[in-house]
Scaffold this motif. Sequence first.
Motif, PDB file in Angstrom:
ATOM      1  N   THR A 172      32.410 115.107  13.312  1.00  0.00           N
ATOM      2  CA  THR A 172      31.868 116.395  14.083  1.00  0.00           C
ATOM      3  C   THR A 172      30.240 116.437  14.023  1.00  0.00           C
ATOM      4  OG1 THR A 172      31.983 118.629  14.238  1.00  0.00           O
ATOM      5  CG2 THR A 172      32.175 117.545  11.952  1.00  0.00           C
ATOM      6  N   ASP A 173      29.792 117.487  14.535  1.00  0.00           N
ATOM      7  CA  ASP A 173      28.218 117.653  14.325  1.00  0.00           C
ATOM      8  C   ASP A 173      27.910 117.844  12.897  1.00  0.00           C
ATOM      9  OD1 ASP A 173      28.505 117.231  17.268  1.00  0.00           O
ATOM     10  OD2 ASP A 173      28.107 119.528  17.465  1.00  0.00           O
ATOM     11  N   VAL A 174      26.662 117.821  12.681  1.00  0.00           N
ATOM     12  CA  VAL A 174      25.828 118.203  11.358  1.00  0.00           C
ATOM     13  C   VAL A 174      24.892 119.049  11.736  1.00  0.00           C
ATOM     14  CG1 VAL A 174      24.420 117.237   9.732  1.00  0.00           C
ATOM     15  CG2 VAL A 174      26.869 115.874  10.135  1.00  0.00           C
ATOM     16  N   LYS A 175      24.763 120.233  10.703  1.00  0.00           N
ATOM     17  CA  LYS A 175      23.697 121.046  10.619  1.00  0.00           C
ATOM     18  C   LYS A 175      23.337 121.289   9.271  1.00  0.00           C
ATOM     19  CE  LYS A 175      21.468 125.105  12.625  1.00  0.00           C
ATOM     20  NZ  LYS A 175      21.635 126.394  13.715  1.00  0.00           N
ATOM     21  N   VAL A 176      22.247 121.006   8.673  1.00  0.00           N
ATOM     22  CA  VAL A 176      21.897 120.946   7.402  1.00  0.00           C
ATOM     23  C   VAL A 176      20.632 121.850   7.126  1.00  0.00           C
ATOM     24  CG1 VAL A 176      23.309 119.168   6.698  1.00  0.00           C
ATOM     25  CG2 VAL A 176      20.925 118.508   7.093  1.00  0.00           C
ATOM     26  N   THR A 177      20.492 122.270   5.976  1.00  0.00           N
ATOM     27  CA  THR A 177      19.091 123.045   5.655  1.00  0.00           C
ATOM     28  C   THR A 177      18.657 122.475   4.193  1.00  0.00           C
ATOM     29  OG1 THR A 177      20.073 124.718   6.778  1.00  0.00           O
ATOM     30  CG2 THR A 177      18.341 125.222   5.385  1.00  0.00           C
ATOM     31  N   LEU A 178      17.172 122.211   4.107  1.00  0.00           N
ATOM     32  CA  LEU A 178      16.840 122.164   2.619  1.00  0.00           C
ATOM     33  C   LEU A 178      16.392 123.331   2.168  1.00  0.00           C
ATOM     34  CD1 LEU A 178      15.830 119.700   0.597  1.00  0.00           C
ATOM     35  CD2 LEU A 178      13.262 120.166   1.959  1.00  0.00           C
ATOM     36  N   TYR A 179      16.778 123.830   1.229  1.00  0.00           N
ATOM     37  CA  TYR A 179      16.350 125.118   0.449  1.00  0.00           C
ATOM     38  C   TYR A 179      15.381 125.078  -0.691  1.00  0.00           C
ATOM     39  CZ  TYR A 179      19.979 127.870   2.828  1.00  0.00           C
ATOM     40  OH  TYR A 179      20.562 128.488   3.796  1.00  0.00           O
ATOM     41  N   LYS A 180      14.321 125.690  -0.949  1.00  0.00           N
ATOM     42  CA  LYS A 180      13.660 126.015  -1.848  1.00  0.00           C
ATOM     43  C   LYS A 180      13.710 127.227  -2.373  1.00  0.00           C
ATOM     44  CE  LYS A 180       8.748 126.419  -2.797  1.00  0.00           C
ATOM     45  NZ  LYS A 180       7.301 126.145  -2.383  1.00  0.00           N
ATOM     46  N   LYS A 181      14.113 127.596  -3.802  1.00  0.00           N
ATOM     47  CA  LYS A 181      14.196 128.736  -4.563  1.00  0.00           C
ATOM     48  C   LYS A 181      14.867 129.813  -3.409  1.00  0.00           C
ATOM     49  CE  LYS A 181      11.248 132.087  -6.876  1.00  0.00           C
ATOM     50  NZ  LYS A 181       9.553 132.343  -7.147  1.00  0.00           N
ATOM     51  N   ASP A 182      16.267 129.488  -3.074  1.00  0.00           N
ATOM     52  CA  ASP A 182      16.925 130.308  -2.021  1.00  0.00           C
ATOM     53  C   ASP A 182      16.223 130.704  -0.907  1.00  0.00           C
ATOM     54  OD1 ASP A 182      18.817 130.680  -4.221  1.00  0.00           O
ATOM     55  OD2 ASP A 182      17.915 132.284  -5.244  1.00  0.00           O
ATOM     56  N   LYS A 183      15.509 129.851  -0.303  1.00  0.00           N
ATOM     57  CA  LYS A 183      14.989 130.004   1.031  1.00  0.00           C
ATOM     58  C   LYS A 183      15.259 128.781   1.571  1.00  0.00           C
ATOM     59  CE  LYS A 183      10.993 131.728   3.343  1.00  0.00           C
ATOM     60  NZ  LYS A 183       9.510 132.213   3.196  1.00  0.00           N
ATOM     61  N   ALA A 184      15.661 128.794   2.932  1.00  0.00           N
ATOM     62  CA  ALA A 184      15.699 127.688   3.785  1.00  0.00           C
ATOM     63  C   ALA A 184      14.270 127.367   4.392  1.00  0.00           C
ATOM     64  CB  ALA A 184      16.493 127.993   5.096  1.00  0.00           C
ATOM     65  N   VAL A 185      14.098 126.026   4.082  1.00  0.00           N
ATOM     66  CA  VAL A 185      12.570 125.709   4.709  1.00  0.00           C
ATOM     67  C   VAL A 185      12.745 124.714   5.715  1.00  0.00           C
ATOM     68  CG1 VAL A 185      11.482 126.284   2.413  1.00  0.00           C
ATOM     69  CG2 VAL A 185      12.183 124.021   2.623  1.00  0.00           C
ATOM     70  N   LEU A 186      13.667 123.910   5.999  1.00  0.00           N
ATOM     71  CA  LEU A 186      13.874 122.786   6.879  1.00  0.00           C
ATOM     72  C   LEU A 186      15.240 122.790   7.317  1.00  0.00           C
ATOM     73  CD1 LEU A 186      12.238 120.501   8.170  1.00  0.00           C
ATOM     74  CD2 LEU A 186      13.202 118.798   6.252  1.00  0.00           C
ATOM     75  N   PHE A 187      15.396 122.824   8.814  1.00  0.00           N
ATOM     76  CA  PHE A 187      16.681 122.578   9.303  1.00  0.00           C
ATOM     77  C   PHE A 187      16.880 121.427  10.071  1.00  0.00           C
ATOM     78  CE2 PHE A 187      16.060 127.125   8.911  1.00  0.00           C
ATOM     79  CZ  PHE A 187      17.290 127.612   8.585  1.00  0.00           C
ATOM     80  N   THR A 188      18.113 120.594  10.036  1.00  0.00           N
ATOM     81  CA  THR A 188      18.241 119.476  10.929  1.00  0.00           C
ATOM     82  C   THR A 188      19.703 119.568  11.442  1.00  0.00           C
ATOM     83  OG1 THR A 188      16.710 117.835   9.325  1.00  0.00           O
ATOM     84  CG2 THR A 188      18.552 116.887  10.697  1.00  0.00           C
ATOM     85  N   TYR A 189      19.647 119.329  12.617  1.00  0.00           N
ATOM     86  CA  TYR A 189      20.841 119.125  13.656  1.00  0.00           C
ATOM     87  C   TYR A 189      21.071 117.903  14.124  1.00  0.00           C
ATOM     88  CZ  TYR A 189      24.387 120.633  17.278  1.00  0.00           C
ATOM     89  OH  TYR A 189      25.457 120.799  18.160  1.00  0.00           O
ATOM     90  N   ASP A 190      22.276 117.315  14.109  1.00  0.00           N
ATOM     91  CA  ASP A 190      22.751 116.308  14.952  1.00  0.00           C
ATOM     92  C   ASP A 190      23.882 116.391  15.628  1.00  0.00           C
ATOM     93  OD1 ASP A 190      22.150 113.121  15.202  1.00  0.00           O
ATOM     94  OD2 ASP A 190      24.184 113.267  14.843  1.00  0.00           O
ATOM     95  N   GLN A 191      24.069 116.023  16.706  1.00  0.00           N
ATOM     96  CA  GLN A 191      25.429 116.091  17.595  1.00  0.00           C
ATOM     97  C   GLN A 191      26.088 114.881  17.633  1.00  0.00           C
ATOM     98  OE1 GLN A 191      24.742 117.362  21.714  1.00  0.00           O
ATOM     99  NE2 GLN A 191      26.954 118.130  21.910  1.00  0.00           N
ATOM    100  N   PHE A 192      27.332 114.987  17.030  1.00  0.00           N
ATOM    101  CA  PHE A 192      28.006 113.756  17.144  1.00  0.00           C
ATOM    102  C   PHE A 192      28.452 113.449  18.247  1.00  0.00           C
ATOM    103  CE2 PHE A 192      32.533 112.090  16.316  1.00  0.00           C
ATOM    104  CZ  PHE A 192      32.305 110.861  15.969  1.00  0.00           C
ATOM    105  N   GLN A 193      28.440 111.865  18.459  1.00  0.00           N
ATOM    106  CA  GLN A 193      29.086 110.829  19.673  1.00  0.00           C
ATOM    107  C   GLN A 193      30.235 110.612  19.535  1.00  0.00           C
ATOM    108  OE1 GLN A 193      27.576 111.409  22.501  1.00  0.00           O
ATOM    109  NE2 GLN A 193      25.911 112.498  21.573  1.00  0.00           N
ATOM    110  N   LYS A 194      31.438 110.877  20.115  1.00  0.00           N
ATOM    111  CA  LYS A 194      32.815 110.283  19.705  1.00  0.00           C
ATOM    112  C   LYS A 194      32.741 108.808  19.839  1.00  0.00           C
ATOM    113  CE  LYS A 194      35.487 114.312  21.412  1.00  0.00           C
ATOM    114  NZ  LYS A 194      36.351 114.817  22.465  1.00  0.00           N
TER     115      LYS A 194
END
Length: 244
Positions: free
Chosen positions: A168-190
């Motif tokens: 499935t797709d992926v959306k992850v976040t890098l956190y620093k001190k309980d605050k999101a600082v970087l987002f990454t999204y990738d759409q899964f190809q079947k």
Amino acid sequence: MKLVLNLLICLLLLVKLYHAERTDDEEPQPPKGPCANWMGGAPGYPGHNGLPGRDGKDGKDGQKGEIGEPGEPGPKGDIGEGGAPGSEGPRGFPGVPGVKGEKGEGAYVYRSAFSVGLTSRAPQPNVPIRFTKIFYNEQNHYDETTGKFRCSIPGLYYFAYHLTVYITDVKVTLYKKDKAVLFTYDQFQKNNVDQASGSVLLHLNAGEEIWLQVYEEENNGVYADNVNDSTFMGFLLYPDLDLY
């Protein structure tokens, strides 16, 4: 007649005077003056100095004299101006190697790095992803039980992640001190395996934490198996030198 008589008397007196003053060693002297002035007069005044004579010619140089005794050293003179640089001389032989210095105290203080991997599918959203495959964690600044990196040396850090995407797709976040600082999204190809990645430079103070987590439950396709890895890493670029 009277004149003749005076002459005779004068002659007699001169003859008498001549014999009275003559000595055995002296030659006869003629009369000092005319018979009318037979007595000597007073000495005359000295004459004036004559004009100086001309300078004579220079004489010939005399023989060279012997070398005299050395004189006392004179006072030290002022430093002269520097001369022009001379040409470069030949290269000298290598010197003897010096003694090896002692190991510095601060080399280990500035080290902080980790590199870890995932051993199974990612956990549920809103909690840190626990990367339990340890590639490098010598300083133990990454805690595999919590999935968080804790800053021990204030400074500038580099963080990066490379995730395998599957099912499935992926959306992850890098956190620093309980605050999101970087987002990454990738759409899964079947019927295919994909990759999602991100990197960032962050300044951290001592005690601040960094971690990675899934942002949404339906986008939780982070995957790992024995031939596919999902990794997370970070390291110190340079510390805050005013604190060390």
